[in-house]
Write an enzyme that holds these catalytic residues in place. Structure first.
Site, PDB file in Angstrom:
ATOM      1  N   TYR A  45       0.873  -1.172   0.000  1.00 21.18           N
ATOM      2  CA  TYR A  45       0.000   0.000   0.000  1.00 21.18           C
ATOM      3  C   TYR A  45       0.906   1.217   0.000  1.00 21.18           C
ATOM      4  O   TYR A  45       2.011   1.182  -0.538  1.00 21.18           O
ATOM      5  CB  TYR A  45      -0.926  -0.117   1.235  1.00 21.18           C
ATOM      6  CG  TYR A  45      -2.090   0.816   1.235  1.00 21.18           C
ATOM      7  CD1 TYR A  45      -2.893   0.992   0.104  1.00 21.18           C
ATOM      8  CD2 TYR A  45      -2.407   1.542   2.386  1.00 21.18           C
ATOM      9  CE1 TYR A  45      -3.966   1.875   0.116  1.00 21.18           C
ATOM     10  CE2 TYR A  45      -3.483   2.409   2.409  1.00 21.18           C
ATOM     11  CZ  TYR A  45      -4.258   2.581   1.272  1.00 21.18           C
ATOM     12  OH  TYR A  45      -5.314   3.447   1.299  1.00 21.18           O
ATOM     13  N   LYS A 100     -19.927 -19.753 -11.658  1.00 22.80           N
ATOM     14  CA  LYS A 100     -18.984 -19.755 -12.786  1.00 22.80           C
ATOM     15  C   LYS A 100     -17.594 -19.377 -12.271  1.00 22.80           C
ATOM     16  O   LYS A 100     -16.592 -19.971 -12.668  1.00 22.80           O
ATOM     17  CB  LYS A 100     -19.414 -18.752 -13.860  1.00 22.80           C
ATOM     18  CG  LYS A 100     -20.773 -19.031 -14.471  1.00 22.80           C
ATOM     19  CD  LYS A 100     -20.676 -19.788 -15.772  1.00 22.80           C
ATOM     20  CE  LYS A 100     -22.075 -20.132 -16.280  1.00 22.80           C
ATOM     21  NZ  LYS A 100     -22.089 -21.122 -17.335  1.00 22.80           N
ATOM     22  N   ASP A 168     -22.428 -18.693 -23.487  1.00 20.08           N
ATOM     23  CA  ASP A 168     -23.608 -19.436 -23.965  1.00 20.08           C
ATOM     24  C   ASP A 168     -23.567 -19.635 -25.471  1.00 20.08           C
ATOM     25  O   ASP A 168     -24.257 -20.510 -25.998  1.00 20.08           O
ATOM     26  CB  ASP A 168     -24.890 -18.704 -23.544  1.00 20.08           C
ATOM     27  CG  ASP A 168     -24.982 -18.640 -22.038  1.00 20.08           C
ATOM     28  OD1 ASP A 168     -25.147 -19.701 -21.414  1.00 20.08           O
ATOM     29  OD2 ASP A 168     -24.821 -17.548 -21.476  1.00 20.08           O
TER      30      ASP A 168
HETATM   31  N1  NAD Z   1     -25.715 -27.083 -21.219  1.00 16.05           N
HETATM   32  C1  NAD Z   1     -25.154 -25.911 -21.419  1.00 16.05           C
HETATM   33  O1  NAD Z   1     -23.939 -25.741 -21.318  1.00 16.05           O
HETATM   34  C2  NAD Z   1     -26.004 -24.748 -21.795  1.00 16.05           C
HETATM   35  C3  NAD Z   1     -25.378 -23.600 -22.251  1.00 16.05           C
HETATM   36  C4  NAD Z   1     -26.152 -22.526 -22.650  1.00 16.05           C
HETATM   37  C5  NAD Z   1     -27.522 -22.605 -22.558  1.00 16.05           C
HETATM   38  N2  NAD Z   1     -28.084 -23.723 -22.066  1.00 16.05           N
HETATM   39  C6  NAD Z   1     -29.541 -23.825 -21.909  1.00 16.05           C
HETATM   40  O2  NAD Z   1     -30.159 -23.811 -23.176  1.00 16.05           O
HETATM   41  C7  NAD Z   1     -31.376 -23.063 -23.133  1.00 16.05           C
HETATM   42  C8  NAD Z   1     -31.348 -22.012 -24.213  1.00 16.05           C
HETATM   43  O3  NAD Z   1     -30.265 -21.141 -24.013  1.00 16.05           O
HETATM   44  P1  NAD Z   1     -29.925 -19.986 -25.064  1.00 16.05           P
HETATM   45  O4  NAD Z   1     -28.861 -19.175 -24.472  1.00 16.05           O
HETATM   46  O5  NAD Z   1     -29.719 -20.531 -26.407  1.00 16.05           O
HETATM   47  O6  NAD Z   1     -31.311 -19.173 -24.977  1.00 16.05           O
HETATM   48  P2  NAD Z   1     -31.992 -18.177 -25.978  1.00 16.05           P
HETATM   49  O7  NAD Z   1     -33.083 -17.514 -25.228  1.00 16.05           O
HETATM   50  O8  NAD Z   1     -30.988 -17.340 -26.672  1.00 16.05           O
HETATM   51  O9  NAD Z   1     -32.653 -19.139 -27.079  1.00 16.05           O
HETATM   52  C9  NAD Z   1     -33.720 -19.987 -26.839  1.00 16.05           C
HETATM   53  C10 NAD Z   1     -34.328 -20.406 -28.169  1.00 16.05           C
HETATM   54  O10 NAD Z   1     -35.227 -21.456 -27.932  1.00 16.05           O
HETATM   55  C11 NAD Z   1     -36.425 -21.201 -28.648  1.00 16.05           C
HETATM   56  N3  NAD Z   1     -37.530 -21.832 -27.937  1.00 16.05           N
HETATM   57  C12 NAD Z   1     -37.967 -21.580 -26.690  1.00 16.05           C
HETATM   58  N4  NAD Z   1     -38.989 -22.397 -26.396  1.00 16.05           N
HETATM   59  C13 NAD Z   1     -39.198 -23.175 -27.486  1.00 16.05           C
HETATM   60  C14 NAD Z   1     -40.103 -24.219 -27.805  1.00 16.05           C
HETATM   61  N5  NAD Z   1     -41.003 -24.640 -26.923  1.00 16.05           N
HETATM   62  N6  NAD Z   1     -40.007 -24.786 -29.014  1.00 16.05           N
HETATM   63  C15 NAD Z   1     -39.081 -24.389 -29.909  1.00 16.05           C
HETATM   64  N7  NAD Z   1     -38.190 -23.427 -29.660  1.00 16.05           N
HETATM   65  C16 NAD Z   1     -38.259 -22.829 -28.461  1.00 16.05           C
HETATM   66  C17 NAD Z   1     -36.545 -19.695 -28.719  1.00 16.05           C
HETATM   67  O11 NAD Z   1     -37.362 -19.312 -29.791  1.00 16.05           O
HETATM   68  C18 NAD Z   1     -35.085 -19.321 -28.919  1.00 16.05           C
HETATM   69  O12 NAD Z   1     -34.781 -19.417 -30.278  1.00 16.05           O
HETATM   70  C19 NAD Z   1     -31.485 -22.524 -21.699  1.00 16.05           C
HETATM   71  O13 NAD Z   1     -32.333 -23.367 -20.979  1.00 16.05           O
HETATM   72  C20 NAD Z   1     -30.082 -22.632 -21.144  1.00 16.05           C
HETATM   73  O14 NAD Z   1     -30.067 -22.887 -19.766  1.00 16.05           O
HETATM   74  C21 NAD Z   1     -27.367 -24.792 -21.699  1.00 16.05           C
HETATM   75  O1  LMR Z   2     -24.919 -22.299 -16.388  1.00 13.67           O
HETATM   76  C1  LMR Z   2     -24.940 -23.389 -16.949  1.00 13.67           C
HETATM   77  O2  LMR Z   2     -25.036 -24.456 -16.350  1.00 13.67           O
HETATM   78  C2  LMR Z   2     -24.786 -23.493 -18.444  1.00 13.67           C
HETATM   79  C3  LMR Z   2     -25.243 -22.344 -19.219  1.00 13.67           C
HETATM   80  O3  LMR Z   2     -24.404 -21.238 -19.101  1.00 13.67           O
HETATM   81  C4  LMR Z   2     -26.683 -21.959 -19.081  1.00 13.67           C
HETATM   82  O4  LMR Z   2     -26.951 -20.780 -19.178  1.00 13.67           O
HETATM   83  O5  LMR Z   2     -27.512 -22.831 -18.883  1.00 13.67           O
END
Ligand code: NAD
Ligand code: LMR
Length: 448
Positions: A45, A100, A168
């Site tokens: 510091y 995270k 994402d």
């Molecule tokens: N496993 C992972 O590492 C991981 C990473 C990122 C996001 N995710 C998950 O994936 C999901 C989507 O994330 P994102 O960042 O792409 O979200 P986002 O909001 O950018 O996109 C979601 C998309 O899904 C579509 N959608 C929603 N409901 C629907 C339905 N019933 N039928 C058809 N299409 C539908 C929407 O129109 C949109 O295009 C979230 O639940 C998130 O938690 C998981």
């Molecule tokens: O947070 C997570 O588990 C993965 C992803 O970033 C999400 O938004 O679902």
């Protein structure tokens, strides 16, 4: 069995709330210099610290050598799309960003600062990201609604001199690709020939489409589906998409060569279903999976609840199933990617992280699992297999150097050693604190 899926999820929620209360959050800042008496404060510091400031004032790049900046990133969100929970706001985003940051430190040795911010417009978000650049070696964007997230990533990648990454988009796409490489080896199908349905056309799947293409999947063999159904070049909302979501518009033009107009049609003969849409469990119908090709691969990635429970997808005929959760086999989650990509990027003082870096990291992760022996329930390493992280960091660093995005050069073996030692040290110091009771064990009654 489906009720048990809901019960299980509720139980995790309850435990998580109790643990958050018990510990008051998940992370804190720890000093890394010794403090033994008053004399030391004259070094860290005033007056000593002014010497360091004056050096950096002459050459701001020295902030990467003389402060924690070389290893520090921001986990920046506006809380507009937190997991699949929607726009729950910045305060409610904080526990996810803390999680995270914990993973960044434990598996990447990276000091990550959770930073949910209250902003309204895209321009305000860009202004905040630019304003915090001097404090960090990178920015990890998280949980931002689309199409805003596409605009932010594109703009900030151009305008900042440190790597800006949207977990994402790029992180998820990398994890999907790593899982897909190995799933296709098991079912003995070629990435250049498979038909892939991407259910959900948001941050994750728009990026996944681009990265899968970079790895060999044909755009014509992909079909993206959003809440209005399959995207295709003649969809009636194309004019609106061109104005409001050019990223989606562009993919509507390139994909779906067979012009499927219903979900049922799109699913016929698909080899792979990648779902990143909205939390389930009944979003993906069993009948859709039944219409897929033999040896179907289904990734149901919505968090916190997959679009279909894994056992239901299997009952419908899927051979390989993955979800985003750590309590089921085959966890496809960006947590497998972001700690190592940033480890590698920080170590070569990257200016940016390109799509090719993501493909290289996915290949390395897939290779690691393959060496251990892949099965239908092990297409991708788990977060417990910490040795995969330095390997992925080395793959990232080498690719960043190859593409001219690094400020310092390295080789695979050199970065492997460095990343291994930083990550091992980070894990060892946390484990030492646990042994010494400074991080207390999870109370048994909370874990029942
Ligand atoms: N496993 C992972 O590492 C991981 C990473 C990122 C996001 N995710 C998950 O994936 C999901 C989507 O994330 P994102 O960042 O792409 O979200 P986002 O909001 O950018 O996109 C979601 C998309 O899904 C579509 N959608 C929603 N409901 C629907 C339905 N019933 N039928 C058809 N299409 C539908 C929407 O129109 C949109 O295009 C979230 O639940 C998130 O938690 C998981
Ligand atoms: O947070 C997570 O588990 C993965 C992803 O970033 C999400 O938004 O679902």
């Amino acid at each position: 069995m489906s009720n048990s899926g809901e019960d299980r999820t509720r139980k995790w929620y309850d435990t998580s709330i109790k643990v958050a209360k018990e510990y008051g959050g998940k992370i804190s800042v720890m000093p890394k210099v010794p403090v033994t008496g008053l004399r030391d404060f004259s070094i860290y510091y005033t007056p000593g610290v002014a010497g360091v400031s004056l050096e950096i004032a002459k050459n701001s790049d020295l902030s990467f050598e003389l402060t924690w900046r070389w290893n520090a990133i921001a986990v920046l969100t506006d809380g507009t799309r937190v997991l699949g929970l929607g726009n729950v706001g910045p305060e409610a985003a904080l526990p996810v960003m803390e999680g995270k940051a914990l993973i960044f430190k434990y598996l990447g040795g990276v000091d990550a600062v959770p930073l949910p911010i209250r902003v309204k417009s895209r321009e305000e978000f860009v202004a905040v990201a630019k304003a915090i650049e001097p404090s960090f070696g990178g920015i990890n964007l998280e949980d931002i609604e689309s199409p805003k997230c596409f605009y932010l990533l594109e703009t900030l990648r151009k305008e900042l001199n440190i790597p800006v990454w949207h977990d994402d988009q790029q992180g998820t796409a990398g994890a999907i690709l790593a899982g897909l490489f190995n799933a296709l080896k098991i079912v003995d199908k070629n990435i250049n020939d498979v038909k892939v349905v991407l259910f959900g056309a948001g941050a994750s799947n728009i990026a996944a489409a681009r990265i899968l293409h970079a790895a060999g999947v044909n755009y014509g063999n992909m079909i993206l589906i959003d809440s209005k159904g399959p995207l295709h070049a003649e969809r009636e909302d194309m004019d609106k998409l061109m104005l409001n979501n050019p990223w989606k518009y562009d993919l509507a033009l390139k994909t779906n060569k067979e012009r499927s107009k219903t979900i049922e049609d799109a699913m016929k003969g698909a080899d792979v279903l990648i779902s990143a849409s909205t939390p389930g469990p009944n979003v993906i119908k069993k009948d859709w999976i039944k219409a897929m090709n033999k040896d179907a691969v289904v990734f149901a990635l919505a968090n916190p609840v997959p679009e279909i429970w894994p056992w239901e997808a299997k009952e419908a005929g899927a051979r390989i199933v993955a979800t985003g959760r750590s309590d089921f086999p085959n966890q496809i989650n960006n947590s497998l990617i972001f700690p190592s990509v940033f480890r590698g990027a920080l170590d070569v003082r990257a200016r940016g992280i390109s799509d090719e870096v993501i493909v290289a990291v996915a290949r390395e992760i897939a290779k690691y699992a393959e060496e251990k022996g892949i099965t239908e329930d092990y297409i991708i390493p788990t977060m417990e297999e910490w040795e995969v992280y330095p390997r992925a960091a080395a793959a990232a660093a080498v690719e960043i150097v190859k593409e001219g995005l690094a400020r310092v050069t390295t080789t695979y073996n050199e970065e492997l050693e460095r990343a291994r030692s930083i990550i091992a040290k980070s894990r060892a110091s946390m484990e030492k604190l646990m042994r010494e009771g400074l991080i207390k064990e999870l109370p048994a009654e909370l874990m029942r």
